[in-house]
Every structure is written in C-alpha cells, then in structure tokens.
Scaffold this active site. Structure first.
Site, short mmCIF file in Angstrom:
data_model
loop_
_atom_site.label_atom_id
_atom_site.label_comp_id
_atom_site.label_asym_id
_atom_site.label_seq_id
_atom_site.Cartn_x
_atom_site.Cartn_y
_atom_site.Cartn_z
N ASN A 9 62.54 74.12 48.14
CA ASN A 9 63.71 73.82 48.96
C ASN A 9 63.43 72.49 49.66
OD1 ASN A 9 65.78 73.71 50.80
ND2 ASN A 9 65.11 75.49 52.00
N LYS A 11 65.38 70.71 51.35
CA LYS A 11 66.16 70.55 52.60
C LYS A 11 66.79 69.15 52.66
CE LYS A 11 63.18 74.01 54.61
NZ LYS A 11 62.58 74.61 55.80
N HIS A 95 70.08 80.63 54.29
CA HIS A 95 68.79 80.14 54.79
C HIS A 95 68.81 80.19 56.32
CE1 HIS A 95 65.53 77.44 55.88
NE2 HIS A 95 65.02 77.75 54.70
N GLU A 97 67.93 78.20 58.54
CA GLU A 97 68.43 77.00 59.21
C GLU A 97 69.96 76.99 59.23
OE1 GLU A 97 65.99 74.35 56.91
OE2 GLU A 97 64.27 75.23 57.94
N GLU A 167 62.00 85.23 54.62
CA GLU A 167 61.47 84.07 55.32
C GLU A 167 61.46 84.34 56.83
OE1 GLU A 167 61.87 80.29 52.77
OE2 GLU A 167 63.73 80.53 53.87
N GLY A 173 58.26 76.06 58.48
CA GLY A 173 57.98 74.71 58.94
C GLY A 173 57.03 74.64 60.13
N SER A 213 55.92 78.34 55.39
CA SER A 213 54.60 77.69 55.39
C SER A 213 53.71 78.10 54.23
CB SER A 213 53.89 77.93 56.73
OG SER A 213 54.62 77.34 57.79
P1 PGA Z 1 58.39 75.70 54.79
O1 PGA Z 1 59.94 76.09 54.54
O2 PGA Z 1 57.67 76.00 53.51
O3 PGA Z 1 58.40 74.26 55.13
O4 PGA Z 1 57.92 76.59 55.91
C1 PGA Z 1 60.31 77.21 53.79
C2 PGA Z 1 61.80 77.34 53.74
O5 PGA Z 1 62.46 77.11 54.75
O6 PGA Z 1 62.39 77.68 52.69
#
Ligand code: PGA
Length: 250
Positions: A9, A11, A95, A97, A167, A173, A213
C-alpha cells in the site's frame, strides 16, 4: 490451502517516475518467488503507468479506494469499473486512514464492497482497533462490529472471494508491530466470525492479511502464524528490496 498474499500500500507516496521504477523492480524480481501472490497499490493517478510497468509480470495491481456508485456526478471519485478498466484486480477498502482521518464508516465500506464485487474487483477489507480501544479491552468488540458492518449482506460465495486485512491502528506507520500472538489471536477471531456467519468453507478460503509496521525482520514470525495469510505493507513496500524480502518470508 490459502496462498499467501502480500500487498504493498503505497498510500500518498511516490511520483510518477519513482512509481514506475518501483513497480518495474518488483515485477522483475517477482518471478523468483513461487507460492506467494503479490500486488501493489499505487496512488490512483499512477495506476495506469504502474499497470504498464507490471504487464507480463505476475504482480497484480490494486487501488487504495473507490466510490460505490457506478458513474455520474461524483466529482473527484472513481468507480469500480474504472479501476477494472485500468487493470486493477484488487481494491483496498476501509483502510484505517480513511476510517479515522476521512470519516469513512462501516456503511460506506459496505456499499463500496458490494460495488467492487459486482464489478469483479477483489476487495481487501481493512479492520483494526485503536490503541485506547485495545487498552480498554475492546479489541474483539471493535473487530466484530467492523466485520459485521462492513460485510453486511454479503453472500457466502462473495464472502469466500474477499481478502480481509487486520491492521491494528496503533501499529500502522509507528514501528510498533503487533506481536505474532496478538495478531494471531485477532486473525483466529476473524476466522471464527467467518465460520459463524457463513460456514467453515468460507472461513477456510478467506485470506486474512496482517498490516502494521511489517518489515523484513518481523515478517517471517508473523507469517508463520496459522491464521496469518499474508501482509498489507505500507512503509516497507516503498522499496523493492524490503517489499520482496517480506514476500520471500511468506
Ligand atoms: P505500515 O502501513 O506498514 O507503514 O505500518 C500499513 C498499512 O497502513 O497498510
């Protein structure tokens, strides 16, 4: 047997040139990986360019979002048919976010899910609790609520074809990965929810990715858990080497 599925992803990262470069590097090395399915989900404006870079490779293309209506006066939105037209096989839905920064609800996710499936896209439906919810002991309840709301009205046949991504919001992140035990516990709960709501065949078929992460050095331990069938990778998917190292761990 569920085939492991690793999706990147990206983003709101990369520019056109780096998106193409990254996709090209992933496509080039993906041939050496057997028994794992790969997808990358670039910003929608680069889907077309990335589709070209991935052509003749086994790496699938995914979008990060879509709108539930098929067409019309919805300024700034993209339909499932448009994503399919540009070469997408997958679309990430709900997601964290989008849920927490952009106010997307389970009902929004559910509408998109039905539209994606009707068009022939495979949705990657994200669920996950926030830190204060985990600390308050509400993880199971939050996951169940998101599962029930996001998947409302789905037939067993359609359910069998989706991908779920667990997640935990506090792990996204942040560099704070869930322990393999914490993740496995929620993945098992999700599989039980699938079995209760549909049947054991659906529960056995659905791939449940872990996200938050995931890095080359923690991927193997996470992916070794019986109910973790892959990873949705953010930060570490922005470099071909780390993304492919995670895929290699699967
Ligand atoms: P990250 O994001 O691996 O940077 O923690 C995962 C995601 O949001 O899909």
């Amino acid at each position: 047997m569920r085939k492991p599925f690793i999706a990147g992803n990206w983003k709101m990262n990369t520019d056109r040139a780096t998106a193409v470069e990254l996709a090209t590097a992933v496509a080039r090395q993906a041939d050496q990986l057997n028994n794992v399915e790969l997808a990358v989900c670039p910003p929608s404006i680069y889907l077309d360019a990335v589709a070209t870079a991935l052509s003749h490779s086994g790496v699938a293309l995914g979008a990060q979002n879509m709108y539930h209506e098929p067409s019309g006066a919805f300024t700034g939105e993209l339909s499932a048919a448009m994503l399919l037209d540009i070469g997408c096989r997958y679309v990430i839905l709900g997601h964290s976010e989008r849920r927490h920064l952009l106010g997307e609800t389970d009902q929004d996710v559910n509408r998109k899910l039905h539209a994606a499936l009707a068009a022939g896209l495979t949705p990657i439906v994200c669920v996950g609790e926030q830190l204060q919810q985990r600390e308050a002991g509400q993880t199971r309840q939050v996951i169940q609520q998101q599962f029930t709301g996001s998947l409302a009205g789905l037939s067993p046949q359609d359910a069998a074809g989706i991908v779920i991504a667990y997640e935990p919001v506090w792990a996204i992140g942040t560099g704070k990965v869930a322990t393999p035990q914490q993740a496995q516990e929620v993945h098992l709960d999700l599989r039980k929810l699938l079995a209760d709501r549909y049947n054991i065949d659906v529960a056995d078929a659905v791939r449940i990715q872990y996200g938050g992460s995931v890095k080359p050095d923690n991927a193997a331990e996470l992916l070794a858990q019986p109910d973790i069938d892959g990873a949705l990778v953010g930060g570490a998917s922005l470099e071909a080497d780390s993304f492919l190292a995670i895929a290699g761990a699967a």
